[in-house]
Every structure is written in C-alpha cells, then in structure tokens.
Write a protein that holds these residues in place. Sequence first.
Motif, mmCIF file in Angstrom:
data_model
loop_
_atom_site.group_PDB
_atom_site.id
_atom_site.type_symbol
_atom_site.label_atom_id
_atom_site.label_comp_id
_atom_site.label_asym_id
_atom_site.label_seq_id
_atom_site.Cartn_x
_atom_site.Cartn_y
_atom_site.Cartn_z
ATOM 1 N N SER A 143 0.821 -1.208 0.000
ATOM 2 C CA SER A 143 0.000 0.000 0.000
ATOM 3 C C SER A 143 0.861 1.266 0.000
ATOM 4 C CB SER A 143 -0.885 0.016 1.246
ATOM 5 O OG SER A 143 -0.099 0.386 2.372
ATOM 6 N N GLU A 144 0.184 2.398 -0.007
ATOM 7 C CA GLU A 144 0.878 3.694 0.060
ATOM 8 C C GLU A 144 1.132 4.144 1.502
ATOM 9 O OE1 GLU A 144 -0.711 6.857 -2.393
ATOM 10 O OE2 GLU A 144 -1.323 5.432 -3.920
ATOM 11 N N ALA A 145 0.898 3.238 2.463
ATOM 12 C CA ALA A 145 1.150 3.592 3.870
ATOM 13 C C ALA A 145 2.610 4.005 4.043
ATOM 14 C CB ALA A 145 0.835 2.406 4.777
ATOM 15 N N ASP A 146 2.846 5.006 4.895
ATOM 16 C CA ASP A 146 4.214 5.460 5.139
ATOM 17 C C ASP A 146 4.847 4.708 6.294
ATOM 18 O OD1 ASP A 146 4.483 8.027 3.360
ATOM 19 O OD2 ASP A 146 2.473 8.066 4.236
ATOM 20 N N PRO A 200 -8.853 -2.121 2.122
ATOM 21 C CA PRO A 200 -7.919 -1.340 2.947
ATOM 22 C C PRO A 200 -6.842 -0.604 2.131
ATOM 23 C CG PRO A 200 -8.324 -3.464 3.961
ATOM 24 C CD PRO A 200 -8.988 -3.512 2.609
ATOM 25 N N THR A 201 -6.345 -1.219 1.071
ATOM 26 C CA THR A 201 -5.301 -0.563 0.265
ATOM 27 C C THR A 201 -5.843 0.730 -0.335
ATOM 28 O OG1 THR A 201 -4.684 -2.806 -0.318
ATOM 29 C CG2 THR A 201 -3.508 -1.075 -1.462
ATOM 30 N N GLN A 202 -7.083 0.651 -0.824
ATOM 31 C CA GLN A 202 -7.717 1.831 -1.415
ATOM 32 C C GLN A 202 -7.995 2.885 -0.338
ATOM 33 O OE1 GLN A 202 -8.274 2.574 -4.701
ATOM 34 N NE2 GLN A 202 -8.885 4.594 -3.898
ATOM 35 N N THR A 203 -8.409 2.432 0.846
ATOM 36 C CA THR A 203 -8.703 3.382 1.934
ATOM 37 C C THR A 203 -7.423 4.127 2.340
ATOM 38 O OG1 THR A 203 -10.438 1.890 2.690
ATOM 39 C CG2 THR A 203 -9.769 3.607 4.223
ATOM 40 N N ILE A 204 -6.302 3.407 2.358
ATOM 41 C CA ILE A 204 -5.018 4.066 2.655
ATOM 42 C C ILE A 204 -4.729 5.117 1.583
ATOM 43 C CG2 ILE A 204 -2.508 3.712 2.772
ATOM 44 C CD1 ILE A 204 -3.196 0.884 4.007
ATOM 45 N N LYS A 205 -4.954 4.742 0.330
ATOM 46 C CA LYS A 205 -4.728 5.688 -0.779
ATOM 47 C C LYS A 205 -5.648 6.908 -0.642
ATOM 48 C CE LYS A 205 -4.669 6.011 -5.848
ATOM 49 N NZ LYS A 205 -4.067 7.312 -5.692
ATOM 50 N N ASN A 228 -9.421 1.159 12.650
ATOM 51 C CA ASN A 228 -10.674 0.594 12.132
ATOM 52 C C ASN A 228 -11.055 1.128 10.762
ATOM 53 O OD1 ASN A 228 -12.471 -1.152 14.239
ATOM 54 N ND2 ASN A 228 -10.890 0.062 15.233
ATOM 55 N N TYR A 229 -10.848 2.429 10.555
ATOM 56 C CA TYR A 229 -11.262 3.029 9.279
ATOM 57 C C TYR A 229 -10.560 2.326 8.105
ATOM 58 C CZ TYR A 229 -12.405 6.504 5.755
ATOM 59 O OH TYR A 229 -12.862 7.126 4.611
ATOM 60 N N ILE A 230 -9.332 1.884 8.313
ATOM 61 C CA ILE A 230 -8.592 1.198 7.243
ATOM 62 C C ILE A 230 -8.900 -0.304 7.238
ATOM 63 C CG2 ILE A 230 -6.264 0.459 6.510
ATOM 64 C CD1 ILE A 230 -5.300 3.294 7.326
ATOM 65 N N PHE A 231 -8.641 -0.974 8.363
ATOM 66 C CA PHE A 231 -8.681 -2.448 8.353
ATOM 67 C C PHE A 231 -10.087 -3.018 8.247
ATOM 68 C CE2 PHE A 231 -4.358 -1.800 9.892
ATOM 69 C CZ PHE A 231 -3.665 -2.768 9.175
ATOM 70 N N LYS A 232 -11.090 -2.264 8.675
ATOM 71 C CA LYS A 232 -12.465 -2.786 8.589
ATOM 72 C C LYS A 232 -13.173 -2.301 7.319
ATOM 73 C CE LYS A 232 -12.289 -4.742 12.799
ATOM 74 N NZ LYS A 232 -10.855 -5.015 12.986
ATOM 75 N N SER A 233 -12.442 -1.650 6.443
ATOM 76 C CA SER A 233 -13.056 -1.182 5.192
ATOM 77 C C SER A 233 -12.990 -2.312 4.156
ATOM 78 C CB SER A 233 -12.326 0.062 4.675
ATOM 79 O OG SER A 233 -11.035 -0.274 4.194
ATOM 80 N N PRO A 234 -13.843 -2.267 3.131
ATOM 81 C CA PRO A 234 -13.871 -3.349 2.135
ATOM 82 C C PRO A 234 -12.547 -3.481 1.372
ATOM 83 C CG PRO A 234 -15.732 -1.810 1.829
ATOM 84 C CD PRO A 234 -14.871 -1.245 2.910
#
Length: 216
Positions: free
Chosen positions: A27-30, A206-211, A198-204
């Motif tokens: 992912s784009e996570a830093d 997660p990679t997109q939510t990080i982006k 939660n906002y990232i890991f419980k989303s459908p």
Amino acid sequence: MGHKVAPSLLAANFLNLQQEVEMINRSEADWLHLDIMDGVFVPNISFGFSVLEAIKPILTKPMDVHLMIVEPHKFIREVACAGAYIMNIHYEASIHLHRTVSAIKEAGMKAGVTLNPHTPINVLDDIIKDMDMVLLMSVNPGFGGQKFIEQSVEKTSRLKDLITRKNADTLIEIDGGVNKNTAQKLLSAGADILVAGNYIFKSPNPTQTIKDLKDL
Ligand code: DX5
Ligand code: ZN
C-alpha cells in the motif's frame, strides 16, 4: 512535503498477520503504527515485543511504536531491538521526560511524546525542540474504534502554533477516530501524520482506503 498515513495494526486480523503486513507493504502507507498496552496505564492489554519481532523481517515500512505503558523508560532497549523507527511514550507516564527522550535518541530511534486528550499542549513548552514528534490522542487511549474527540482539531492548531513559535521541526501525529472527514480537518489544522485503525482495516478495500487518506 505531503502528509503521512500510519495504519494501526491493532485493528488488523491477528489470525492473518502476515497477509495484513504484506497488504501494508504493497500500500501507500508510510509507517505501521504499533500499539503496546499494559493493562495498567490503559484499561486494556494488546500485544508485546514478540509480535514486533515477528513482523520485523517482512515489514518494509518504518515501525511507529506507541507505548501505552507505565515506566516506558525501562523498555527503550527492547523497543530498539524490535526494530522501531520511532518510539512514542506518554507524557503522563514519564516523570523524567527529558532524560527518557534523550535516551530514546541515544538508542538510535526518533523520539515521540504522546498527550492524552486532557493534557494541555503547554506542558511541552520547554521540551518541544528536543522531540521529533508529538502524538496527540484524539480518543482516550486503550481501544480502537472510538469516537473522535472534536476538540482535537483546535488542539492540533495550538500545537502547530507552539512548534512554529519555538522554531522547532517537530512533527504532529494524530491517533484515534481518524476517518476521511476528521482527517481533512486535522490536516488543515497542521497534522503531519494520520494514524487510522478501524477506518482502514475494517473497510472493504484497505489498500484503497489508505490511498484515499493519502490523497486528501
Ligand atoms: C488507541 C490506539 C490507536 C488505535 C486507533 O489507544 O492508540 O492507535 O489503534 O484506532 P482507531 O483508528 O480505530 O480509532
Ligand atoms: Zn496508537
């Protein structure tokens, strides 16, 4: 420089930690945010250094370690050996904060100081220039998935003012209840790093939510 995103592993699926870490790598996570709790400083127990040691060989992002424990100065060596890039200790758990911040840096890590929601910014007046980061809690520490405390936005602005006034280069990280809406307000107020569990890991996706959080 754009802002950073640090997903919090506390909200990951612990049965599939390897896949979760590989997702973070892709992912784009830093950074990866790691919450260590002792059941004394906070009313919950999470995981310890053995989990950090286990993920260390496969994680390609820096470890942002958040210690919610009493007497954090006793564990500087363990946190450094576990591979931490930055060690965040709580102001409320540190009697000799300057000594502990110095020892963290001597151990080769960046030093972060965390403030609980009720702790005022001005307690950092005389140490802000020595710190690499302030981690502002926007929920009471101990659990993921709690409601964001709105007051944290204004607190972020006041912290940013202090950093500017002192001519420091300290970064501001915010932790707790971060989602797209709260993130936007926090970034406008001066936040540099957003932690989200939660906002990232419980989303459908997660990679997109990080982006999505990176693109704000
Ligand atoms: C809470 C932890 C947080 C937590 C955030 O004590 O410090 O890092 O994982 O979780 P969310 O983003 O779900 O509020
Ligand atoms: Zn945390």
